[in-house]
Design a protein around this motif. Structure first.
Motif, short mmCIF file in Angstrom:
data_model
loop_
_atom_site.label_atom_id
_atom_site.label_comp_id
_atom_site.label_asym_id
_atom_site.label_seq_id
_atom_site.Cartn_x
_atom_site.Cartn_y
_atom_site.Cartn_z
N THR A 169 -2.60 18.31 -3.90
CA THR A 169 -3.17 19.64 -3.66
C THR A 169 -4.63 19.49 -3.23
OG1 THR A 169 -1.66 20.88 -5.05
CG2 THR A 169 -3.90 21.72 -4.91
N ILE A 170 -5.02 20.29 -2.27
CA ILE A 170 -6.39 20.24 -1.76
C ILE A 170 -7.09 21.59 -2.02
CG2 ILE A 170 -7.80 20.00 0.32
CD1 ILE A 170 -5.54 18.25 1.48
N ILE A 171 -8.24 21.50 -2.67
CA ILE A 171 -9.07 22.69 -2.92
C ILE A 171 -10.32 22.48 -2.08
CG2 ILE A 171 -10.22 24.05 -4.72
CD1 ILE A 171 -7.24 23.71 -5.25
N GLU A 172 -10.40 23.13 -0.96
CA GLU A 172 -11.47 22.80 -0.02
C GLU A 172 -12.12 24.04 0.58
OE1 GLU A 172 -10.15 20.33 3.22
OE2 GLU A 172 -12.19 19.96 3.91
N ASP B 141 -0.97 15.24 -10.33
CA ASP B 141 -1.17 13.94 -9.70
C ASP B 141 -1.67 14.14 -8.27
OD1 ASP B 141 -1.19 11.33 -8.95
OD2 ASP B 141 0.99 11.05 -9.04
N GLY B 142 -2.95 13.83 -8.05
CA GLY B 142 -3.49 13.93 -6.70
C GLY B 142 -4.04 15.30 -6.39
N VAL B 143 -5.30 15.53 -6.77
CA VAL B 143 -5.95 16.80 -6.44
C VAL B 143 -7.32 16.47 -5.85
CG1 VAL B 143 -6.81 19.01 -7.30
CG2 VAL B 143 -4.76 17.99 -8.33
N LEU B 144 -7.58 17.00 -4.68
CA LEU B 144 -8.86 16.78 -4.01
C LEU B 144 -9.67 18.07 -4.03
CD1 LEU B 144 -10.78 15.16 -2.10
CD2 LEU B 144 -9.39 15.98 -0.20
N VAL B 145 -10.89 17.97 -4.59
CA VAL B 145 -11.78 19.14 -4.64
C VAL B 145 -12.96 18.82 -3.74
CG1 VAL B 145 -13.15 20.63 -6.15
CG2 VAL B 145 -11.05 19.58 -7.01
N LYS B 146 -13.04 19.48 -2.62
CA LYS B 146 -13.95 19.03 -1.57
C LYS B 146 -14.60 20.19 -0.83
CE LYS B 146 -13.86 16.42 2.75
NZ LYS B 146 -13.00 15.83 3.78
N GLY B 147 -15.89 20.05 -0.58
CA GLY B 147 -16.58 20.98 0.31
C GLY B 147 -16.61 22.41 -0.18
N ASN B 148 -16.51 22.59 -1.49
CA ASN B 148 -16.58 23.95 -2.02
C ASN B 148 -18.03 24.30 -2.37
OD1 ASN B 148 -13.55 24.52 -2.43
ND2 ASN B 148 -13.84 22.55 -3.42
N SER C 44 -3.08 14.66 1.03
CA SER C 44 -3.05 15.10 2.41
C SER C 44 -1.92 16.10 2.58
CB SER C 44 -2.82 13.89 3.32
OG SER C 44 -2.43 14.32 4.60
N THR C 45 -2.24 17.28 3.01
CA THR C 45 -1.19 18.28 3.26
C THR C 45 -1.71 19.31 4.23
OG1 THR C 45 0.25 19.95 2.30
CG2 THR C 45 -1.88 19.68 1.25
N GLU C 46 -0.81 19.83 5.02
CA GLU C 46 -1.17 20.93 5.90
C GLU C 46 -0.77 22.26 5.29
OE1 GLU C 46 0.16 20.24 9.90
OE2 GLU C 46 -1.45 18.75 10.10
N GLY C 47 -0.34 22.23 4.05
CA GLY C 47 0.01 23.48 3.37
C GLY C 47 1.28 24.08 3.94
N ALA C 48 1.25 25.38 4.16
CA ALA C 48 2.44 26.09 4.63
C ALA C 48 2.80 25.65 6.04
CB ALA C 48 2.17 27.59 4.60
N PRO C 49 4.08 25.73 6.41
CA PRO C 49 4.48 25.39 7.77
C PRO C 49 3.72 26.22 8.80
CG PRO C 49 6.39 25.78 6.37
CD PRO C 49 5.19 26.16 5.57
N LYS C 50 3.43 25.61 9.93
CA LYS C 50 2.64 26.29 10.98
C LYS C 50 3.30 27.58 11.47
CE LYS C 50 -1.03 23.80 11.42
NZ LYS C 50 -1.16 23.95 9.95
N ALA C 51 4.62 27.61 11.43
CA ALA C 51 5.31 28.80 11.93
C ALA C 51 4.91 30.06 11.16
CB ALA C 51 6.82 28.60 11.84
#
Lengths: 401, 343
Positions: free
Chosen positions: A229-232, A266-273, A387-394
């Motif tokens: 998960t990315i918190i950015e 497991d795996g959380v990035l907290v960045k640029g907040n 690394s994730t792009e979150g929800a599908p682009k559609a």
């Protein structure tokens, strides 16, 4: 003239995507709104748009939608209001149980339970939806504002939630999630990602909640193993509302004044907040503190990376056991990052600065066994960034066609 | 009650009668249809429309829907769902040549073309009738609301609120569920299914009768049955309470139900104490948990969320979420006694 194969393919793809007889069903506010709106939601066919007029829909019972691919669209989050102040039954204002649904441009107010829940509803879009309990933070408010659960593909974009007695935006037991550009205030938790994977939480403003952004993993649930998960790029500002959650809730244990809190996972990035003025702690990294019997559950936080963030203020009124002494020991303000001390390794700090370890020996030890110390971060050897792009682009196209 | 008794009697007589042909509707001959107004309208059951009136189905031979037509069989559940004290009568319809199938202890397998019909009666007056239709593409749930004259029940797709007085004398705003709310409870992995006719909640005699009339392929084998609700003072309190929880909660609180994400599973055959709520913390109960920390605290019913929510009538707290406006003192009593005696 011959059409190219690509063109033909594109044309047939279009034809498949747009149902042939998609129609718009207009529903106006006023007399009989409960029946008219619910009937529209039942009789809609896949691809249809249920268009809510401007005004206040006075409702006595929860609504539900169980047709795939329907869009429910109002005239704007301030113009179209589903008013549940007089709600008599059902657990939520609107329940969605079908896939590919888009909810946009309307508001839900004063539901007795949750605001809008989508369960097992894949590829759901919430765009510019508002959920408000108009009386401010109260224990009697409904639990969750926006509540997708057990879903793959979730986009929550441009929404506004205020007054939830649990989480304003709660995504549970789901995957491929984007929560962006939302404004959540005066809820116990602003945004909570629970037992979920591949979540991108970005560009949100969370302020005046008890805790700003929570990433939790809990035991004894059908879906566990939250992470990646990315918190950015969020504004996590002055979350200082006293905790008003009912005692039994897991969020009742969130200290007033928490900025970002990562529990288990497991795996959380907290960045640029931008993380400012959260009086207990700007970032808390902790294990699940309660007893559990589930052998498949890992209560420890792993691979939590606190990258560059802009911190200011905060930590000056910690609601932690022994908080006052800690505060005094650190010159009137706790460090920006606080780790409870459990797990093999603390959070990986990818910025210059020390963090506070509470030195708790194990998940269930509590503050009694704490040995607080300031820890200088080691230079990390290998970092696997989530690394994730979150929800599908559609799903973007449904929010911003 | 008279109505219910009549219906039961009628179908009991029908079940007892042999051979099974007496129950079977006459087969329409190619030479010309046999006109028989009591035949259930199979085309309406299996069609794609939502019929506007209950009478469109011809499930009953009279306008008050008290006399079941051919193939419409009354049944009861050992322990039923409680709905504000409503008297309920239940019917199973099996189409000509249709046969139910035994599937272990759980739900009977019902063929396409089958239907389940349930009347809700307060003070001797029919309030609503819910039907479940087994169509080729799955089950469809439809609610019908009775008129004041008790001559016709009309479809209420969007549900309806009806002011009435319960047998306990409480004036309530009774909620007829909308079509989607039917599915909230009648759902397994997102598909509509029946709830009631599980072999472990049906009487062995009734099932044997069904078998002897040829309506089911075999009598389902059941190791333990839910006790009769009226016998709750005579049986083990755990059995009474677990039967009640199965009938009132487990349709949502199962791994495939609407409350799957809670991790709280209350079915009759569940063995895992944590899944049953013993020392289990809530997940997304919100304020439904009240001041309590666990679904069930052994020996402490007043600290158990389960009982707290059963005893509430407030939206957002009360369980079940749908179909209960008042408290069920008998149900609370068995669950209370069960938790109190637990350790």
């Amino acid at each position: 003239m011959r059409m190219s194969a690509t063109l033909i393919a594109a044309a047939s793809a279009l034809a498949l995507a747009a149902p042939l007889h998609a129609k718009t069903i207009a529903v106006a506010a006023g007399e009989g709104a409960q029946t008219r709106l619910q009937e529209a939601l039942i009789l809609a066919a896949p691809g249809d748009v249920v268009e809510l007029g401007a005004g206040r829909f006075v409702l006595t019972d929860g609504l539900s939608l169980d047709v795939k691919g329907v869009t429910v669209r109002g005239k704007g989050m301030d113009a179209t209001v589903l008013d549940f102040t007089g709600q008599k039954g059902a657990g939520e204002g609107l329940l969605v149980t079908s896939d590919d649904v888009t909810l946009r441009d309307f508001a839900v107010e004063n539901t007795k339970g949750d605001g809008i829940k989508s369960k097992g509803a894949d590829n759901v879009v919430y765009y510019r939806v508002r959920v408000t309990w108009t009386g401010g933070p109260k224990e009697t408010n409904g639990a969750y504002g926006i509540y997708p659960v057990e879903s793959i593909g979730v986009l929550i974009d441009g929404c506004k939630v205020s007054g939830a007695s649990d989480a304003g935006i709660y995504v549970g037991q789901s995957k491929a999630i984007t929560v962006r550009y939302n404004y959540v205030e005066q809820s116990v938790a602003g945004i909570e990602i629970e037992n979920s994977r591949d979540a991108l939480v970005t560009g949100n403003l969370v302020t005046r909640n008890t805790g700003g952004i929570l990433v939790f993993d809990l035991p004894n649930l059908p879906v566990m193993g939250g992470g990646n998960t990315i918190i950015e790029g969020n504004l996590v500002i002055a979350n200082d509302t006293p905790n008003f959650a009912p005692k039994g809730n897991i969020v009742a244990g969130v200290p007033r004044g928490t900025g970002v809190m990562v529990m288990a996972n497991d795996g959380v990035l907290v960045k640029g907040n931008r993380i400012a003025d959260n009086p207990t702690g700007q970032v808390l990294v902790v294990s699940y503190p309660k007893p559990f019997t589930d052998k498949t559950y890992n209560p420890l936080p792993r691979n939590v990376i606190i990258d560059e963030n802009r911190f200011s203020g905060g930590g000056d009124d910690p609601q932690l056991p022994g908080g006052e002494q800690l505060k005094a020991a650190f010159g009137g303000r706790l460090p920006d990052v606080i780790w409870d001390g459990t797990g093999k390794q603390g959070p990986i700090l990818n910025y210059r600065g020390a963090y506070l370890s509470l030195g708790i020996p194990g998940p269930e030890a509590g503050m009694a066994g704490a040995k607080p110390e300031l820890v200088e971060p080691k230079i990390p050897v290998v970092i696997m960034f989530p690394s994730t792009e979150g929800a599908p682009k559609a799903l973007d196209a449904r929010a911003r066609p | 009650m008279k109505l219910l008794a009549a219906a039961l009697l009628l179908s009991a007589a029908a079940l007892a009668a042999k051979p099974s042909d007496t129950l079977r509707p006459p087969v329409l001959s190619a030479a010309g249809p046999v006109v028989n107004t009591t035949l259930v309208n199979d085309a309406v059951i299996s069609g794609s429309e939502f019929p506007a009136r209950l009478s469109d189905f011809n499930f009953f031979t009279d306008s008050a829907a008290s006399r079941p037509g051919i193939g419409v069989i009354a049944y009861r559940l050992n322990t039923p769902l409680w709905s504000d004290g409503a008297d309920k009568s239940r019917f199973l319809y099996l189409p000509p040549k249709g046969q139910a199938t035994a599937h272990g202890e759980g739900l009977l397998g019902l063929p396409v073309g089958a239907a389940l019909i349930k009347h809700f009666t307060f003070g001797g007056k029919l309030v609503e009738t819910r039907v479940l239709l087994h169509r080729a593409d799955g089950w469809v749930a439809l609610p019908y609301v009775w008129n004041a004259e008790q001559t016709e029940a009309r479809l209420a797709l969007a549900g309806k609120r009806i002011e009435l007085v319960t047998p306990a004398g409480q004036a309530i705003s009774y909620a007829v569920p909308n079509k989607n709310q039917c599915k909230d409870c009648h759902s397994q992995d997102g598909a509509v299914i029946p709830i009631g006719p599980k072999a472990y909640n049906l009487s062995p005699q009734w099932l044997a009768g069904l078998r002897s009339s040829g309506w089911i392929d075999q009598v389902p084998k059941v190791s333990r049955r839910i006790p009769l609700w009226e016998d709750r003072a005579k049986v083990k309190v755990a059995d009474a309470a677990r039967g009640y929880l199965d009938a009132n909660c487990a349709h949502c609180h199962s791994p495939q139900g609407a409350a799957s994400n809670s991790g709280l599973y209350l079915g009759w055959t569940v063995k895992d104490r944590m899944a049953l709520g013993v020392n289990k913390r809530p997940v997304a109960a919100g304020r439904g948990a009240g001041p309590h920390e666990f679904a069930i605290v052994p020996g402490k019913p007043d600290q158990s969320i389960l009982l707290y929510r059963m005893a509430s009538t407030e939206g957002g707290v009360a369980m079940p979420e749908l179909g209960r406006e008042t408290r069920d003192p008998d149900g609370e009593a068995v669950v209370r006694a069960w938790i109190a005696g637990m350790h």
